[in-house]
Structures are given as C-alpha cells and as structure tokens.
Design a protein around this motif. Structure first.
Motif, PDB file in Angstrom:
ATOM      1  N   ILE A 206       0.849  -1.193   0.000  1.00 32.05           N
ATOM      2  CA  ILE A 206       0.000   0.000   0.000  1.00 32.05           C
ATOM      3  C   ILE A 206       0.884   1.243   0.000  1.00 32.05           C
ATOM      4  O   ILE A 206       1.640   1.495   0.943  1.00 32.05           O
ATOM      5  CB  ILE A 206      -0.934   0.020   1.222  1.00 32.05           C
ATOM      6  CG1 ILE A 206      -1.878  -1.191   1.199  1.00 32.05           C
ATOM      7  CG2 ILE A 206      -1.740   1.319   1.262  1.00 32.05           C
ATOM      8  CD1 ILE A 206      -2.768  -1.310   2.421  1.00 32.05           C
ATOM      9  N   HIS A 207       0.801   2.015  -1.069  1.00 33.23           N
ATOM     10  CA  HIS A 207       1.558   3.261  -1.193  1.00 33.23           C
ATOM     11  C   HIS A 207       0.640   4.288  -1.866  1.00 33.23           C
ATOM     12  O   HIS A 207       0.442   4.246  -3.083  1.00 33.23           O
ATOM     13  CB  HIS A 207       2.828   3.066  -2.027  1.00 33.23           C
ATOM     14  CG  HIS A 207       3.755   2.028  -1.488  1.00 33.23           C
ATOM     15  ND1 HIS A 207       4.513   2.226  -0.350  1.00 33.23           N
ATOM     16  CD2 HIS A 207       4.031   0.768  -1.922  1.00 33.23           C
ATOM     17  CE1 HIS A 207       5.226   1.139  -0.103  1.00 33.23           C
ATOM     18  NE2 HIS A 207       4.944   0.235  -1.038  1.00 33.23           N
ATOM     19  N   LEU A 208       0.062   5.179  -1.070  1.00 33.22           N
ATOM     20  CA  LEU A 208      -0.869   6.171  -1.604  1.00 33.22           C
ATOM     21  C   LEU A 208      -0.117   7.346  -2.220  1.00 33.22           C
ATOM     22  O   LEU A 208       0.872   7.818  -1.651  1.00 33.22           O
ATOM     23  CB  LEU A 208      -1.778   6.692  -0.491  1.00 33.22           C
ATOM     24  CG  LEU A 208      -2.584   5.667   0.317  1.00 33.22           C
ATOM     25  CD1 LEU A 208      -3.548   6.397   1.242  1.00 33.22           C
ATOM     26  CD2 LEU A 208      -3.342   4.712  -0.585  1.00 33.22           C
ATOM     27  N   ASN A 209      -0.607   7.824  -3.380  1.00 33.17           N
ATOM     28  CA  ASN A 209      -0.002   9.038  -3.939  1.00 33.17           C
ATOM     29  C   ASN A 209      -0.435  10.240  -3.105  1.00 33.17           C
ATOM     30  O   ASN A 209      -1.249  10.125  -2.178  1.00 33.17           O
ATOM     31  CB  ASN A 209      -0.350   9.197  -5.421  1.00 33.17           C
ATOM     32  CG  ASN A 209      -1.843   9.365  -5.667  1.00 33.17           C
ATOM     33  OD1 ASN A 209      -2.577   9.938  -4.852  1.00 33.17           O
ATOM     34  ND2 ASN A 209      -2.314   8.868  -6.808  1.00 33.17           N
ATOM     35  N   ALA A 210       0.077  11.413  -3.449  1.00 31.05           N
ATOM     36  CA  ALA A 210      -0.154  12.600  -2.619  1.00 31.05           C
ATOM     37  C   ALA A 210      -1.635  12.955  -2.507  1.00 31.05           C
ATOM     38  O   ALA A 210      -2.127  13.293  -1.425  1.00 31.05           O
ATOM     39  CB  ALA A 210       0.642  13.772  -3.172  1.00 31.05           C
ATOM     40  N   ASN A 211      -2.365  12.879  -3.620  1.00 29.16           N
ATOM     41  CA  ASN A 211      -3.786  13.241  -3.588  1.00 29.16           C
ATOM     42  C   ASN A 211      -4.601  12.258  -2.760  1.00 29.16           C
ATOM     43  O   ASN A 211      -5.459  12.649  -1.956  1.00 29.16           O
ATOM     44  CB  ASN A 211      -4.342  13.323  -5.009  1.00 29.16           C
ATOM     45  CG  ASN A 211      -3.805  14.524  -5.767  1.00 29.16           C
ATOM     46  OD1 ASN A 211      -3.483  15.549  -5.171  1.00 29.16           O
ATOM     47  ND2 ASN A 211      -3.706  14.411  -7.086  1.00 29.16           N
ATOM     48  N   PHE A 216      -7.134  10.538   2.404  1.00 34.89           N
ATOM     49  CA  PHE A 216      -7.130   9.595   3.527  1.00 34.89           C
ATOM     50  C   PHE A 216      -6.951  10.340   4.850  1.00 34.89           C
ATOM     51  O   PHE A 216      -7.646  10.051   5.828  1.00 34.89           O
ATOM     52  CB  PHE A 216      -6.028   8.560   3.343  1.00 34.89           C
ATOM     53  CG  PHE A 216      -5.973   7.545   4.449  1.00 34.89           C
ATOM     54  CD1 PHE A 216      -6.996   6.617   4.612  1.00 34.89           C
ATOM     55  CD2 PHE A 216      -4.903   7.518   5.339  1.00 34.89           C
ATOM     56  CE1 PHE A 216      -6.963   5.689   5.643  1.00 34.89           C
ATOM     57  CE2 PHE A 216      -4.857   6.588   6.366  1.00 34.89           C
ATOM     58  CZ  PHE A 216      -5.888   5.669   6.520  1.00 34.89           C
ATOM     59  N   PHE A 217      -6.036  11.315   4.885  1.00 28.20           N
ATOM     60  CA  PHE A 217      -5.851  12.113   6.097  1.00 28.20           C
ATOM     61  C   PHE A 217      -7.163  12.800   6.483  1.00 28.20           C
ATOM     62  O   PHE A 217      -7.523  12.868   7.663  1.00 28.20           O
ATOM     63  CB  PHE A 217      -4.775  13.189   5.907  1.00 28.20           C
ATOM     64  CG  PHE A 217      -3.404  12.653   5.580  1.00 28.20           C
ATOM     65  CD1 PHE A 217      -3.023  11.378   5.947  1.00 28.20           C
ATOM     66  CD2 PHE A 217      -2.486  13.438   4.898  1.00 28.20           C
ATOM     67  CE1 PHE A 217      -1.763  10.889   5.646  1.00 28.20           C
ATOM     68  CE2 PHE A 217      -1.223  12.971   4.595  1.00 28.20           C
ATOM     69  CZ  PHE A 217      -0.854  11.682   4.960  1.00 28.20           C
ATOM     70  N   GLY A 218      -7.856  13.307   5.472  1.00 28.69           N
ATOM     71  CA  GLY A 218      -9.128  13.972   5.732  1.00 28.69           C
ATOM     72  C   GLY A 218     -10.159  13.028   6.326  1.00 28.69           C
ATOM     73  O   GLY A 218     -10.890  13.391   7.250  1.00 28.69           O
ATOM     74  N   SER A 219     -10.209  11.793   5.803  1.00 31.27           N
ATOM     75  CA  SER A 219     -11.181  10.836   6.330  1.00 31.27           C
ATOM     76  C   SER A 219     -10.831  10.420   7.754  1.00 31.27           C
ATOM     77  O   SER A 219     -11.725  10.250   8.596  1.00 31.27           O
ATOM     78  CB  SER A 219     -11.259   9.607   5.414  1.00 31.27           C
ATOM     79  OG  SER A 219     -10.052   8.869   5.438  1.00 31.27           O
ATOM     80  N   VAL A 220      -9.516  10.277   8.037  1.00 29.04           N
ATOM     81  CA  VAL A 220      -9.091   9.947   9.402  1.00 29.04           C
ATOM     82  C   VAL A 220      -9.505  11.061  10.357  1.00 29.04           C
ATOM     83  O   VAL A 220     -10.034  10.814  11.443  1.00 29.04           O
ATOM     84  CB  VAL A 220      -7.557   9.731   9.466  1.00 29.04           C
ATOM     85  CG1 VAL A 220      -7.094   9.601  10.918  1.00 29.04           C
ATOM     86  CG2 VAL A 220      -7.157   8.479   8.687  1.00 29.04           C
ATOM     87  N   ARG A 221      -9.294  12.298   9.927  1.00 30.35           N
ATOM     88  CA  ARG A 221      -9.641  13.452  10.763  1.00 30.35           C
ATOM     89  C   ARG A 221     -11.149  13.520  11.019  1.00 30.35           C
ATOM     90  O   ARG A 221     -11.601  13.752  12.151  1.00 30.35           O
ATOM     91  CB  ARG A 221      -9.149  14.730  10.099  1.00 30.35           C
ATOM     92  CG  ARG A 221      -9.324  15.973  10.944  1.00 30.35           C
ATOM     93  CD  ARG A 221      -8.484  17.113  10.410  1.00 30.35           C
ATOM     94  NE  ARG A 221      -8.598  18.311  11.225  1.00 30.35           N
ATOM     95  CZ  ARG A 221      -7.693  19.279  11.245  1.00 30.35           C
ATOM     96  NH1 ARG A 221      -6.601  19.191  10.497  1.00 30.35           N
ATOM     97  NH2 ARG A 221      -7.848  20.349  12.016  1.00 30.35           N
ATOM     98  N   THR A 222     -11.926  13.293   9.978  1.00 30.20           N
ATOM     99  CA  THR A 222     -13.389  13.361  10.108  1.00 30.20           C
ATOM    100  C   THR A 222     -13.907  12.274  11.046  1.00 30.20           C
ATOM    101  O   THR A 222     -14.732  12.540  11.927  1.00 30.20           O
ATOM    102  CB  THR A 222     -14.058  13.210   8.726  1.00 30.20           C
ATOM    103  OG1 THR A 222     -13.619  14.281   7.877  1.00 30.20           O
ATOM    104  CG2 THR A 222     -15.569  13.230   8.850  1.00 30.20           C
ATOM    105  N   VAL A 223     -13.430  11.052  10.858  1.00 32.26           N
ATOM    106  CA  VAL A 223     -13.868   9.937  11.715  1.00 32.26           C
ATOM    107  C   VAL A 223     -13.452  10.184  13.156  1.00 32.26           C
ATOM    108  O   VAL A 223     -14.231   9.938  14.099  1.00 32.26           O
ATOM    109  CB  VAL A 223     -13.291   8.600  11.197  1.00 32.26           C
ATOM    110  CG1 VAL A 223     -13.532   7.485  12.208  1.00 32.26           C
ATOM    111  CG2 VAL A 223     -13.913   8.238   9.858  1.00 32.26           C
TER     112      VAL A 223
END
Length: 272
Positions: A206-211, A216-223
């Motif tokens: 698993i290696h996510l690109n910048a976008n 993903f950071f946004g979803s972690v923050r929201t949850v």
C-alpha cells in the motif's frame, strides 16, 4: 515474525522458573557466556513447547528434533546455530537426568530437513504466535508495550503481519513506554482503515499518492472528530487527540512511504 527478543519479553510459560534456576549449568558454571547461551536455549525451548502444546515430561526424540526445526524455520537460525543451541540444551538435560545421552545424540544427528518436518508434525498453533508477537520493547529500562492486533488479523497475510511488525519494532523501540502506549493503538486503527480501503492488498504494497494521501488524512480526521464528539469530548480534547493522530500519520505512515505529502495533505495534518 517471531524473535528471541519477543520470547524474552514474555518470559517462561511451559517451564517453571524454579526449574530453570536449578539446572546444573546455570547453578555451577562461572562462564557468563555459557550461562547466557543456555538461558537463551531454554527460552526458545519454552516458546517451542508453548506453541506446540508439548509437555517436557512426555517429550520423545522426535519432539526434541522438532525443536531444531523450530529454531530453523521460525527463528531463522542457521543449521550450525540450531545444533549449537540444541546441544547446549540437551547436554544439561542429560546431566540433570531428564534425558539419556543416546537420545540427545540421535536428535543432534538428524538432518535439518528431518527436524523441520518434525516441527511441522507437532502442529504449532498459529493463534499462540500472537502471544509472543504482540509485545514490543520501548526505550525505558525493561519497558514494553502490548499491541492489540485482534481488529486487523483477519485482514493481514503472514507477509503483511511480518512487515507491519518490523515497522512497529523500528517505530516503538526509541519511544518511552507512555508515548508508545498512545501511538500503538492509533497505528493499528489507521492501518485498519487502510486495509479496509484496499481489500486483498498486502500491507507492504500500500503506497498512496499525494492526492489519495490527502483524502485519507481527511477521512481519518473526520472519523476521529465524529467519534470524539459522540463520546462527549470537548473541542480541546478533539484537538489533543488530533495532535497524536497527525504525529502518527507523519512519523509512521509518511515516514514509511505508505502515504506521502502535498500542500493539501499538510493542511489536513495541521493542528486545530
């Protein structure tokens, strides 16, 4: 991956500590290296019995040969080292009267391939491996943290579990225990989210690109916000929780190239 360090953190389970203290080589030898090697051999032997459900009073020749197989297949010792530690162990068992010298010599004369087969025949219980693999050393003297893998074990292949274990070892070892106890469950929770988002993909792949990382950071923050508010926490508590979460995202997931950063990602990781 099972290591001697993980075994040592857990301590003895199948062998009574008092019995270890009474072994002749540990009682009477003045050689520190001999004592250390013998203790390591016993610690690994105890793990072997714990994983296979064997009992020391009912063990046969094939069971002792299986110990050599365990050292080779699980702990990745060389064939020479498997013989050395097995000889160290059985030699003292002979002196103590637990084993006949003929049996000890037979166990040592078997080929490594035979010993590996004997280990597999002992049917090691996979769930018991977590008994040793869930403890990680920290920077404090005798410090360790327990990592609960229960929520993600069904999502991890053996290779993924070994990979995550190596990353956790590198990350947690330099931390004081108090901080490791905060960061470890956060890493597992975030890893769970990644694995759910990438079903069937090994964690190491698993290696996510910048976008995608920013999303993903946004979803972690929201949850995280949603869970904190639902649990009755106030804004200050939410901000404190995000401080730890964002640090883990940066220092574990970005640092290990699982995620990467662009401006949007940096904004997502910013404090409240």
């Amino acid at each position: 991956m099972l290591t001697l360090g993980g075994i040592q953190l857990r301590g003895f389970f199948s062998i009574q500590t008092e019995a270890v203290k009474n072994l002749p080589i540990l009682q009477h030898s003045d050689d520190i290296n001999i004592k250390r090697n013998m203790l390591q051999a016993l610690q690994m032997f105890d793990a072997y019995m714990t994983l296979t459900g064997l009992h020391p009073h009912t063990m046969c020749l094939d069971d002792y040969a299986g110990y050599r197989g365990f050292l080779h297949k699980v702990l990745k010792l060389t064939e020479d080292d498997t013989k050395f530690f097995t000889w160290q162990l059985l030699q003292d068992f002979v002196i103590a009267g637990f084993l006949e010298e003929k049996q000890a010599n037979l166990a040592l004369s078997m080929s490594q391939a035979e010993c590996n087969e004997k280990y597999q025949e002992r049917e090691p219980t996979k769930c018991r491996f977590l008994h040793y693999q869930s403890l990680f050393q920290t920077s404090d003297p005798n410090g360790f943290v327990h990592v609960d893998f229960a929520s993600i074990m069904h999502l991890l292949s053996e290779e993924s579990f070994d990979y995550l274990g190596r990353l956790l070892t590198e990350y947690l070892t330099p931390l004081p225990t108090a901080r490791a106890e905060i960061d470890a469950p956060l890493i597992i929770a975030i890893a769970q989210g990644l694995l759910y988002d990438h079903p069937g993909v090994d964690f190491g792949e698993i290696h996510l690109n910048a976008n995608k990382s920013a999303d993903f950071f946004g979803s972690v923050r929201t949850v995280a916000e949603w869970r904190m508010h639902n649990a009755g926490f106030f804004r200050g508590d939410v901000a404190e929780n995000w401080k730890y979460l964002s640090a883990v995202l940066m220092n574990f997931f970005v640092a290990n190239n699982i995620c990467c950063l662009n401006k949007a990602g940096r904004r997502m990781l910013a404090p409240y």
